[in-house]
Design a protein around this motif. Structure first.
Motif, PDB file in Angstrom:
ATOM      1  N   UNK A 142      15.801   4.004  55.208  1.00  0.00           N
ATOM      2  CA  UNK A 142      15.992   2.562  55.200  1.00  0.00           C
ATOM      3  C   UNK A 142      17.226   2.235  54.353  1.00  0.00           C
ATOM      4  N   UNK A 143      18.287   1.680  54.954  1.00  0.00           N
ATOM      5  CA  UNK A 143      19.507   1.418  54.185  1.00  0.00           C
ATOM      6  C   UNK A 143      19.275   0.452  53.014  1.00  0.00           C
ATOM      7  N   UNK A 144      18.401  -0.525  53.192  1.00  0.00           N
ATOM      8  CA  UNK A 144      18.095  -1.464  52.106  1.00  0.00           C
ATOM      9  C   UNK A 144      17.496  -0.732  50.908  1.00  0.00           C
ATOM     10  N   UNK A 145      16.581   0.173  51.197  1.00  0.00           N
ATOM     11  CA  UNK A 145      15.922   0.920  50.125  1.00  0.00           C
ATOM     12  C   UNK A 145      16.900   1.840  49.398  1.00  0.00           C
ATOM     13  N   UNK A 146      17.993   2.195  50.049  1.00  0.00           N
ATOM     14  CA  UNK A 146      19.012   3.056  49.440  1.00  0.00           C
ATOM     15  C   UNK A 146      20.111   2.247  48.760  1.00  0.00           C
ATOM     16  N   UNK A 147      19.972   0.923  48.774  1.00  0.00           N
ATOM     17  CA  UNK A 147      20.987   0.076  48.157  1.00  0.00           C
ATOM     18  C   UNK A 147      22.210  -0.132  49.025  1.00  0.00           C
ATOM     19  N   UNK A 148      22.057   0.067  50.328  1.00  0.00           N
ATOM     20  CA  UNK A 148      23.165  -0.116  51.268  1.00  0.00           C
ATOM     21  C   UNK A 148      22.869  -1.323  52.154  1.00  0.00           C
ATOM     22  N   UNK A 149      22.918  -2.494  51.554  1.00  0.00           N
ATOM     23  CA  UNK A 149      22.468  -3.710  52.203  1.00  0.00           C
ATOM     24  C   UNK A 149      23.457  -4.388  53.123  1.00  0.00           C
ATOM     25  N   UNK A 150      24.693  -3.916  53.189  1.00  0.00           N
ATOM     26  CA  UNK A 150      25.693  -4.572  54.025  1.00  0.00           C
ATOM     27  C   UNK A 150      26.131  -3.631  55.141  1.00  0.00           C
ATOM     28  N   UNK A 151      25.914  -4.063  56.373  1.00  0.00           N
ATOM     29  CA  UNK A 151      26.387  -3.327  57.548  1.00  0.00           C
ATOM     30  C   UNK A 151      27.541  -4.102  58.143  1.00  0.00           C
ATOM     31  N   UNK A 152      28.633  -3.391  58.394  1.00  0.00           N
ATOM     32  CA  UNK A 152      29.843  -4.008  58.930  1.00  0.00           C
ATOM     33  C   UNK A 152      30.262  -3.240  60.180  1.00  0.00           C
ATOM     34  N   UNK A 153      30.553  -3.973  61.232  1.00  0.00           N
ATOM     35  CA  UNK A 153      31.129  -3.384  62.431  1.00  0.00           C
ATOM     36  C   UNK A 153      32.617  -3.717  62.390  1.00  0.00           C
ATOM     37  N   UNK A 154      33.440  -2.682  62.435  1.00  0.00           N
ATOM     38  CA  UNK A 154      34.874  -2.838  62.235  1.00  0.00           C
ATOM     39  C   UNK A 154      35.597  -2.462  63.519  1.00  0.00           C
ATOM     40  N   UNK A 155      36.333  -3.434  64.065  1.00  0.00           N
ATOM     41  CA  UNK A 155      37.134  -3.200  65.263  1.00  0.00           C
ATOM     42  C   UNK A 155      38.551  -2.850  64.827  1.00  0.00           C
ATOM     43  N   UNK A 156      39.066  -1.766  65.370  1.00  0.00           N
ATOM     44  CA  UNK A 156      40.398  -1.266  65.001  1.00  0.00           C
ATOM     45  C   UNK A 156      41.289  -1.260  66.232  1.00  0.00           C
ATOM     46  N   UNK A 157      42.495  -1.812  66.066  1.00  0.00           N
ATOM     47  CA  UNK A 157      43.549  -1.664  67.079  1.00  0.00           C
ATOM     48  C   UNK A 157      44.560  -0.686  66.522  1.00  0.00           C
ATOM     49  N   UNK A 158      44.837   0.358  67.253  1.00  0.00           N
ATOM     50  CA  UNK A 158      45.785   1.384  66.822  1.00  0.00           C
ATOM     51  C   UNK A 158      47.216   0.906  67.041  1.00  0.00           C
ATOM     52  N   UNK A 159      48.137   1.285  66.147  1.00  0.00           N
ATOM     53  CA  UNK A 159      49.544   0.920  66.344  1.00  0.00           C
ATOM     54  C   UNK A 159      50.191   1.736  67.461  1.00  0.00           C
ATOM     55  N   UNK A 160      49.656   2.924  67.721  1.00  0.00           N
ATOM     56  CA  UNK A 160      50.092   3.734  68.861  1.00  0.00           C
ATOM     57  C   UNK A 160      48.937   4.639  69.257  1.00  0.00           C
ATOM     58  N   UNK A 161      49.088   5.318  70.380  1.00  0.00           N
ATOM     59  CA  UNK A 161      47.985   6.127  70.894  1.00  0.00           C
ATOM     60  C   UNK A 161      48.356   7.602  70.975  1.00  0.00           C
ATOM     61  N   UNK A 162      49.335   7.990  70.177  1.00  0.00           N
ATOM     62  CA  UNK A 162      49.789   9.370  70.184  1.00  0.00           C
ATOM     63  C   UNK A 162      48.851  10.297  69.435  1.00  0.00           C
ATOM     64  N   UNK A 163      49.008  11.597  69.674  1.00  0.00           N
ATOM     65  CA  UNK A 163      48.116  12.577  69.049  1.00  0.00           C
ATOM     66  C   UNK A 163      48.231  12.615  67.520  1.00  0.00           C
ATOM     67  N   UNK A 164      49.403  12.362  66.981  1.00  0.00           N
ATOM     68  CA  UNK A 164      49.553  12.388  65.518  1.00  0.00           C
ATOM     69  C   UNK A 164      48.717  11.294  64.868  1.00  0.00           C
ATOM     70  N   UNK A 165      48.813  10.077  65.400  1.00  0.00           N
ATOM     71  CA  UNK A 165      48.027   8.983  64.829  1.00  0.00           C
ATOM     72  C   UNK A 165      46.528   9.258  64.999  1.00  0.00           C
ATOM     73  N   UNK A 166      46.136   9.676  66.211  1.00  0.00           N
ATOM     74  CA  UNK A 166      44.712   9.946  66.465  1.00  0.00           C
ATOM     75  C   UNK A 166      44.170  11.006  65.516  1.00  0.00           C
ATOM     76  N   UNK A 167      44.930  12.076  65.313  1.00  0.00           N
ATOM     77  CA  UNK A 167      44.480  13.148  64.421  1.00  0.00           C
ATOM     78  C   UNK A 167      44.363  12.656  62.982  1.00  0.00           C
TER      79      UNK A 167
END
Length: 157
Positions: free
Chosen positions: A58-83
């Motif tokens: 239970x995340x609350x019981x572990x003191x992890x009370x905030x869940x965040x969903x984070x949407x990311x837009x990549x500046x490029x889609x090349x293998x270096x950035x992805x890695x």
């Protein structure tokens, strides 16, 4: 994809509900004796159908009370950035899940932290580590439903 018969699907469903069940109980529920049931479980593990058995906390019981969903837009889609991105998110244990997406966002992260200050620190660590075109945070107010059990058919076939 591994073809699972009805018995295998029932075994997997039972283990997804409660991985602490004794083999005897699972065998009884799926209509097998213990030894064949245990052999099937071992085969399901060896083939990768069952990846691991874990405890859900239970995340609350572990003191992890905030869940965040984070949407990311990549500046490029090349293998270096992805890695680089994959390497950096792997270093941040607060990031529970990372999904590469199709559509407006490139990646979706599920983050679990104690509070807003902890999220701000994570945000800074992530954005300092890798260039990001856009990052949008969505803060969960209430968890209405949660399951790790996939909806597999245990009735037919």
């Amino acid at each position: 994809m591994t073809q699972l018969d009805l018995i295998d699907r029932k075994i997997v469903a039972e283990l997804m509900r409660d991985a602490t069940l004794p083999v005897a109980q699972i065998a009884d529920r799926v209509g097998l004796s213990q030894t064949p049931c245990w052999k099937r479980i071992q085969k399901l593990e060896a083939s990768g159908v069952i990846e691991k058995r874990v405890a859900l906390a239970n995340p609350q019981a572990l003191g992890l009370g905030l869940t965040v969903f984070v949407a990311i837009e990549a500046p490029d889609h090349g293998p270096d950035w992805r890695d680089t991105f994959a390497t950096e998110v792997a270093k941040l244990p607060e990031i529970m899940e990372v999904w590469r997406m199709a559509g407006e966002m490139d990646y979706l992260l599920r983050v679990s932290v104690p509070d807003m200050a902890a999220y701000d620190l994570l945000y800074r660590r992530l954005t300092d580590a890798v260039p990001i075109r856009n990052i949008t945070s969505h803060f969960a107010m209430e968890r209405l439903r949660f399951s790790t059990a996939y909806p597999i058919d245990t009735k037919s076939w």
